[in-house]
Write an enzyme that holds these catalytic residues in place. Structure first.
Site, PDB file in Angstrom:
ATOM      1  N   LYS A  13      45.217  31.457  45.683  1.00 40.26           N
ATOM      2  CA  LYS A  13      45.921  31.292  47.044  1.00 40.26           C
ATOM      3  C   LYS A  13      46.027  32.500  48.118  1.00 40.26           C
ATOM      4  O   LYS A  13      45.616  32.279  49.264  1.00 40.26           O
ATOM      5  CB  LYS A  13      47.507  30.950  46.817  1.00 40.26           C
ATOM      6  CG  LYS A  13      48.321  30.694  47.922  1.00 40.26           C
ATOM      7  CD  LYS A  13      49.520  29.762  47.607  1.00 40.26           C
ATOM      8  CE  LYS A  13      50.488  30.540  46.984  1.00 40.26           C
ATOM      9  NZ  LYS A  13      51.270  31.584  47.553  1.00 40.26           N
ATOM     10  N   ARG A  88      60.088  29.453  49.489  1.00 37.17           N
ATOM     11  CA  ARG A  88      60.013  28.940  48.046  1.00 37.17           C
ATOM     12  C   ARG A  88      60.718  27.767  47.480  1.00 37.17           C
ATOM     13  O   ARG A  88      60.401  27.248  46.715  1.00 37.17           O
ATOM     14  CB  ARG A  88      60.578  30.381  47.190  1.00 37.17           C
ATOM     15  CG  ARG A  88      59.605  31.323  47.050  1.00 37.17           C
ATOM     16  CD  ARG A  88      59.810  32.125  45.841  1.00 37.17           C
ATOM     17  NE  ARG A  88      58.757  33.142  45.822  1.00 37.17           N
ATOM     18  CZ  ARG A  88      57.479  33.107  45.530  1.00 37.17           C
ATOM     19  NH1 ARG A  88      57.189  32.112  45.020  1.00 37.17           N
ATOM     20  NH2 ARG A  88      57.039  34.177  45.612  1.00 37.17           N
ATOM     21  N   ARG A 127      40.401  34.636  31.031  1.00 31.51           N
ATOM     22  CA  ARG A 127      40.285  35.795  31.609  1.00 31.51           C
ATOM     23  C   ARG A 127      40.299  36.813  30.539  1.00 31.51           C
ATOM     24  O   ARG A 127      41.313  36.694  29.528  1.00 31.51           O
ATOM     25  CB  ARG A 127      41.160  36.084  32.716  1.00 31.51           C
ATOM     26  CG  ARG A 127      40.897  35.513  34.195  1.00 31.51           C
ATOM     27  CD  ARG A 127      42.097  35.239  34.892  1.00 31.51           C
ATOM     28  NE  ARG A 127      43.179  36.240  34.936  1.00 31.51           N
ATOM     29  CZ  ARG A 127      43.426  36.958  36.209  1.00 31.51           C
ATOM     30  NH1 ARG A 127      42.781  36.853  37.166  1.00 31.51           N
ATOM     31  NH2 ARG A 127      44.224  37.582  35.924  1.00 31.51           N
ATOM     32  N   ARG A 159      45.383  39.315  28.657  1.00 35.76           N
ATOM     33  CA  ARG A 159      46.670  39.617  29.046  1.00 35.76           C
ATOM     34  C   ARG A 159      47.749  38.505  28.464  1.00 35.76           C
ATOM     35  O   ARG A 159      47.251  37.253  28.570  1.00 35.76           O
ATOM     36  CB  ARG A 159      46.835  39.970  30.509  1.00 35.76           C
ATOM     37  CG  ARG A 159      46.201  41.110  30.901  1.00 35.76           C
ATOM     38  CD  ARG A 159      46.357  41.204  32.192  1.00 35.76           C
ATOM     39  NE  ARG A 159      47.690  40.982  32.860  1.00 35.76           N
ATOM     40  CZ  ARG A 159      48.042  40.343  34.084  1.00 35.76           C
ATOM     41  NH1 ARG A 159      46.874  39.754  34.704  1.00 35.76           N
ATOM     42  NH2 ARG A 159      49.122  40.075  34.607  1.00 35.76           N
ATOM     43  N   ARG A 170      54.199  28.681  33.079  1.00 36.72           N
ATOM     44  CA  ARG A 170      54.187  28.977  34.461  1.00 36.72           C
ATOM     45  C   ARG A 170      53.933  27.888  35.422  1.00 36.72           C
ATOM     46  O   ARG A 170      54.704  27.715  36.444  1.00 36.72           O
ATOM     47  CB  ARG A 170      53.203  30.029  34.809  1.00 36.72           C
ATOM     48  CG  ARG A 170      53.569  31.657  34.281  1.00 36.72           C
ATOM     49  CD  ARG A 170      52.586  32.506  34.247  1.00 36.72           C
ATOM     50  NE  ARG A 170      51.871  32.757  35.601  1.00 36.72           N
ATOM     51  CZ  ARG A 170      50.910  33.231  35.858  1.00 36.72           C
ATOM     52  NH1 ARG A 170      50.067  33.465  34.676  1.00 36.72           N
ATOM     53  NH2 ARG A 170      50.545  33.752  37.085  1.00 36.72           N
TER      54      ARG A 170
END
Ligand SMILES: [Zn+2]
Length: 216
Positions: A13, A88, A127, A159, A170
């Site tokens: 985004k 939001r 990642r 991570r 998430r």
């Protein structure tokens, strides 16, 4: 053109916001940027926000809304803007609508970056971060087979934020919080979806095809 960009974590985004805003010659206004500007500029709102952040608390809606109002009132935002990270929730969306209405303005479009969950997991869970220089590699896109950084020789690690379970969680939280906002804008008749899979430039192109008929 007055635009809001929404999309799940991992949809790219921030990158799209930058490209689209520059293509349309409108300022990209992200809540992160507004916060930083107010805090580093030492404004009253910035000082107020900082008292919450220093305590590790969420900055209340009212403070965020006041900052957004200030920013949208600036000269460069009078002919259009791209909002990233605001609103939001439905309450913020209603306040934004009323705020713009008071100024004789309205949102033209809400662009929803659509990526399916498995694609986001593929992007984020692949990642690997270098513990030494911080560079990020991707097991698939960079064809990274070992856990050694090609730039500095440091050791790569995943991570916690990028672990599959965390990413899926998430995404769930995002869908839960954002679904009502998406239906709010669908009801307002200004929601458009864009397929956000594939190379970055192609996504921008698809977004511009959707936006062009609405741009001045
Ligand atoms: Zn490195």
């Amino acid at each position: 053109m007055r635009l809001v960009l929404v999309g799940p974590p991992g949809a790219g985004k921030g990158t799209q916001a930058q490209f689209i805003a520059s293509n349309l010659s409108i300022p990209k206004i992200s809540t992160g940027d507004i916060f930083r500007a107010n805090v580093s500029g030492g404004t009253e709102l910035g000082k107020l926000a900082k008292t919450y952040m220093d305590r590790g608390d969420l900055v209340p809606d009212e403070v965020t809304i006041a900052m957004v109002r200030d920013r949208l009132g600036e000269d460069d935002a009078q002919d259009g803007f791209l909002l990233d990270g605001f609103p939001r929730n439905v309450r913020q969306a209603e306040i934004l609508r009323d705020m713009l209405k008071d100024w004789g303005q309205a949102l033209d479009l809400v662009l929803n970056l659509v990526v399916d969950d498995d694609e986001v997991v593929r992007r984020l869970a692949g990642r690997r971060t270098c513990g030494q220089c911080g560079r990020i590699w991707h097991v698939e896109f960079d064809d990274k087979k070992d856990d050694v950084c090609d730039a500095c020789g440091g050791k790569l690690f995943q991570r916690d934020d990028d672990k599959e379970d965390t990413v899926r969680h998430r995404l769930e939280v995002y869908q839960e919080q954002t679904a009502p906002l998406i239906s709010f804008y669908a009801d307002e008749g200004i929601l458009k979806g864009v397929d956000a899979t594939g190379p970055v430039e192609e996504i921008t192109q698809r977004a511009m095809e959707v936006l062009r008929p609405f741009a001045g």
